[in-house]
Design a protein around this motif. Structure first.
Motif, mmCIF file in Angstrom:
data_model
loop_
_atom_site.group_PDB
_atom_site.id
_atom_site.type_symbol
_atom_site.label_atom_id
_atom_site.label_comp_id
_atom_site.label_asym_id
_atom_site.label_seq_id
_atom_site.Cartn_x
_atom_site.Cartn_y
_atom_site.Cartn_z
ATOM 1 N N ALA A 91 -9.464 24.372 72.697
ATOM 2 C CA ALA A 91 -9.991 23.211 73.604
ATOM 3 C C ALA A 91 -9.264 21.870 72.986
ATOM 4 C CB ALA A 91 -11.440 23.014 73.260
ATOM 5 N N ARG A 92 -9.202 20.913 73.992
ATOM 6 C CA ARG A 92 -8.626 19.413 73.495
ATOM 7 C C ARG A 92 -9.766 18.599 73.903
ATOM 8 N NH1 ARG A 92 -3.465 17.097 72.933
ATOM 9 N NH2 ARG A 92 -3.493 14.671 73.560
ATOM 10 N N HIS A 93 -10.161 17.482 73.065
ATOM 11 C CA HIS A 93 -10.951 16.404 73.334
ATOM 12 C C HIS A 93 -10.362 15.177 73.013
ATOM 13 C CE1 HIS A 93 -14.220 19.524 73.956
ATOM 14 N NE2 HIS A 93 -13.654 20.067 72.765
ATOM 15 N N ASP A 94 -10.200 14.295 74.246
ATOM 16 C CA ASP A 94 -9.582 13.069 74.143
ATOM 17 C C ASP A 94 -10.542 12.148 73.888
ATOM 18 O OD1 ASP A 94 -6.529 13.481 75.008
ATOM 19 O OD2 ASP A 94 -7.561 14.465 76.479
ATOM 20 N N PHE A 95 -10.348 11.038 73.053
ATOM 21 C CA PHE A 95 -11.379 9.907 72.986
ATOM 22 C C PHE A 95 -11.377 8.863 73.988
ATOM 23 C CE2 PHE A 95 -10.471 11.563 68.739
ATOM 24 C CZ PHE A 95 -11.932 11.535 67.798
ATOM 25 N N ALA A 96 -12.335 8.436 73.972
ATOM 26 C CA ALA A 96 -12.557 7.277 75.171
ATOM 27 C C ALA A 96 -12.719 6.073 74.191
ATOM 28 C CB ALA A 96 -13.739 7.436 76.070
ATOM 29 N N LEU A 154 -10.381 21.579 63.232
ATOM 30 C CA LEU A 154 -10.221 20.327 64.071
ATOM 31 C C LEU A 154 -8.766 19.640 63.567
ATOM 32 C CD1 LEU A 154 -13.566 18.571 63.988
ATOM 33 C CD2 LEU A 154 -12.781 20.707 65.391
ATOM 34 N N ARG A 155 -7.846 19.591 64.379
ATOM 35 C CA ARG A 155 -6.559 19.005 64.333
ATOM 36 C C ARG A 155 -6.475 17.713 65.086
ATOM 37 N NH1 ARG A 155 -1.457 17.926 66.272
ATOM 38 N NH2 ARG A 155 0.264 17.780 64.586
ATOM 39 N N LEU A 156 -6.344 16.695 64.130
ATOM 40 C CA LEU A 156 -6.352 15.173 64.756
ATOM 41 C C LEU A 156 -5.208 14.790 65.158
ATOM 42 C CD1 LEU A 156 -8.666 13.694 61.778
ATOM 43 C CD2 LEU A 156 -9.201 15.320 63.890
ATOM 44 N N SER A 157 -4.935 14.630 66.517
ATOM 45 C CA SER A 157 -3.728 14.252 67.097
ATOM 46 C C SER A 157 -3.807 12.808 67.416
ATOM 47 C CB SER A 157 -3.291 15.234 68.115
ATOM 48 O OG SER A 157 -2.299 14.570 69.261
ATOM 49 N N HIS A 158 -2.845 11.987 67.291
ATOM 50 C CA HIS A 158 -2.848 10.545 67.687
ATOM 51 C C HIS A 158 -2.036 10.305 68.725
ATOM 52 C CE1 HIS A 158 -3.442 6.221 67.356
ATOM 53 N NE2 HIS A 158 -4.457 6.530 66.332
ATOM 54 N N GLN A 159 -0.773 10.029 68.541
ATOM 55 C CA GLN A 159 0.364 9.484 69.453
ATOM 56 C C GLN A 159 0.052 8.425 70.343
ATOM 57 O OE1 GLN A 159 0.305 13.271 71.437
ATOM 58 N NE2 GLN A 159 1.774 14.359 70.057
ATOM 59 N N PHE A 161 -2.554 7.955 71.678
ATOM 60 C CA PHE A 161 -3.755 8.740 72.809
ATOM 61 C C PHE A 161 -4.488 9.738 71.866
ATOM 62 C CE2 PHE A 161 0.021 7.315 75.296
ATOM 63 C CZ PHE A 161 -0.440 6.841 76.146
ATOM 64 N N PRO A 162 -5.118 9.075 71.146
ATOM 65 C CA PRO A 162 -6.015 9.965 69.983
ATOM 66 C C PRO A 162 -6.843 11.207 70.831
ATOM 67 C CG PRO A 162 -6.471 7.755 69.822
ATOM 68 C CD PRO A 162 -5.893 7.871 71.165
ATOM 69 N N ALA A 163 -6.778 12.156 70.179
ATOM 70 C CA ALA A 163 -7.488 13.435 70.473
ATOM 71 C C ALA A 163 -7.799 14.338 69.450
ATOM 72 C CB ALA A 163 -6.946 14.243 71.702
ATOM 73 N N VAL A 164 -8.783 15.403 69.549
ATOM 74 C CA VAL A 164 -8.749 16.325 68.600
ATOM 75 C C VAL A 164 -8.617 17.779 69.337
ATOM 76 C CG1 VAL A 164 -10.597 17.495 67.238
ATOM 77 C CG2 VAL A 164 -10.709 15.193 67.401
ATOM 78 N N VAL A 165 -7.721 18.561 68.674
ATOM 79 C CA VAL A 165 -7.621 19.883 69.342
ATOM 80 C C VAL A 165 -8.266 20.941 68.465
ATOM 81 C CG1 VAL A 165 -5.879 21.664 69.785
ATOM 82 C CG2 VAL A 165 -5.282 19.186 70.107
ATOM 83 N N VAL A 166 -9.150 21.868 69.134
ATOM 84 C CA VAL A 166 -9.904 22.818 68.374
ATOM 85 C C VAL A 166 -9.217 24.104 68.173
ATOM 86 C CG1 VAL A 166 -12.083 23.852 68.240
ATOM 87 C CG2 VAL A 166 -12.031 21.543 69.061
#
Length: 323
Positions: A91-96, A154-159, A161-166
């Motif tokens: 799963a991927r969860h993008d921050f708002a 939880l992998r914290l991806s920024h770029q 466009f921050p998101a968390v990949v589970v």
């Protein structure tokens, strides 16, 4: 932009030096670089002078085949690691905006994770990283950091466009793949390139597989010769948290793209040799992570970076892409 999952060597990781097939390949390549017995010394001297001249113009530079094979073994090991492998991504969860996300088994958690503590972790995106809150304590984490929550990572991806990949160790794709595959090592595909710098490095947009417009600094063009062709590729540096300020990234396509190699294209990182000289080792060309999981956000090679020749070096198309 080195692949994040290329793990450090672990105890028990297979050594290609102990693999008869890999050892045989390394020995054959090494022998092919040695002069034949009885070679004419004057001819050899002339040949050496030609090699020096070609090198000065951006020719082939030595390839350590054993080191390359060991890197590939470490990459394969990382793809089996449930805490790092993109095959474990579920799963991927993008921050708002800057709104945090809560992870755990509690009914009011933003992301519910079976078997995890109720409100196990709260992650907030920052301009240059993340803030993690758990067990009453807070800490700042860098882009690419991982957080263990129950069985999940939880992998914290920024770029930008921050998101968390589970990542879930129960993902069946850890067993089925696809796993990385490579062309055979090719010493002729490691070449010297010269960076012709932009007079005024400028910012430009790099499109990505998730539709994001990622910012990059255009450094100039890398000029080199390969297979007898003078070639050039645009060199970029992604303007994102966690990117090394000395990074020189190349996103490219070639005549193998879409059938022998991955349809989106491949990446290769330029290695500094000093001044504006760089090694471009296409044996280390690698696939975007989205070749293994659509949950990742990968740069799309610019239209100008299409080589007219086939680069049968580096990673091949692994197949088995998600639809």
């Amino acid at each position: 932009m080195t692949r994040f999952l290329l793990a450090q060597s672990r105890a028990g990781t297979p050594d290609p030096g102990a693999d008869p097939q890999a050892r045989s390949l390394s020995q054959r390549l090494s022998r092919s670089l040695l002069p034949a017995q009885g070679v004419d010394l004057r001819g050899a001297a002339r040949y050496a002078m030609l090699l020096v001249a070609f090198s000065a113009a951006g020719g082939v530079i030595p390839l350590d085949v054993d080191a390359l094979l060991k890197e590939r073994q470490r990459t394969l090991a990382s793809f089996r690691d449930p805490h790092k492998s993109p095959l474990a991504a579920v799963a991927r969860h993008d921050f708002a905006g800057d709104r945090p996300l809560t992870f755990g088994a509690a009914p009011d958690a933003d992301v519910q994770l079976d078997g995890a503590p109720g409100r196990a972790a709260v992650v907030r995106p920052l301009r240059d990283g993340f803030e993690l809150e758990r067990d009453g304590a807070r800490e700042r984490l860098a882009p690419g950091a991982t957080v263990q929550v129950g069985r999940y990572t939880l992998r914290l991806s920024h770029q930008n466009f921050p998101a968390v990949v589970v990542l879930d160790p129960k993902s069946p794709r850890l067993e089925t793949g696809p796993f990385p595959v490579w062309f055979d090592p090719d010493p002729a595909s490691r070449v010297e390139a010269r960076l012709i710098r932009e007079e005024k490095p400028r910012e430009e947009i790099v499109l990505s597989t998730r539709g994001n417009k990622r910012r990059a600094l255009r450094l100039g063009k890398l000029e080199f010769s390969l297979q007898g062709h003078p070639l050039r590729l645009a060199a970029l540096r992604l303007l994102e948290p966690g990117t090394d300020e000395s990074a020189v990234s190349v996103f490219f396509r070639d005549a193998t793209t879409g059938h022998e190699s991955y349809a989106l294209g491949r990446y290769v990182d330029a290695e500094s040799l000093g001044d504006d000289r760089y090694a471009l080792d296409f044996n280390r060309a690698y696939n975007p992570t989205c070749a293994f999981s659509l949950l990742y956000n990968c740069p799309i090679p610019p239209r100008e970076n299409v080589l007219p020749i086939p680069i049968r070096a580096g990673e091949r198309d692994p197949g088995g892409h998600e639809r």
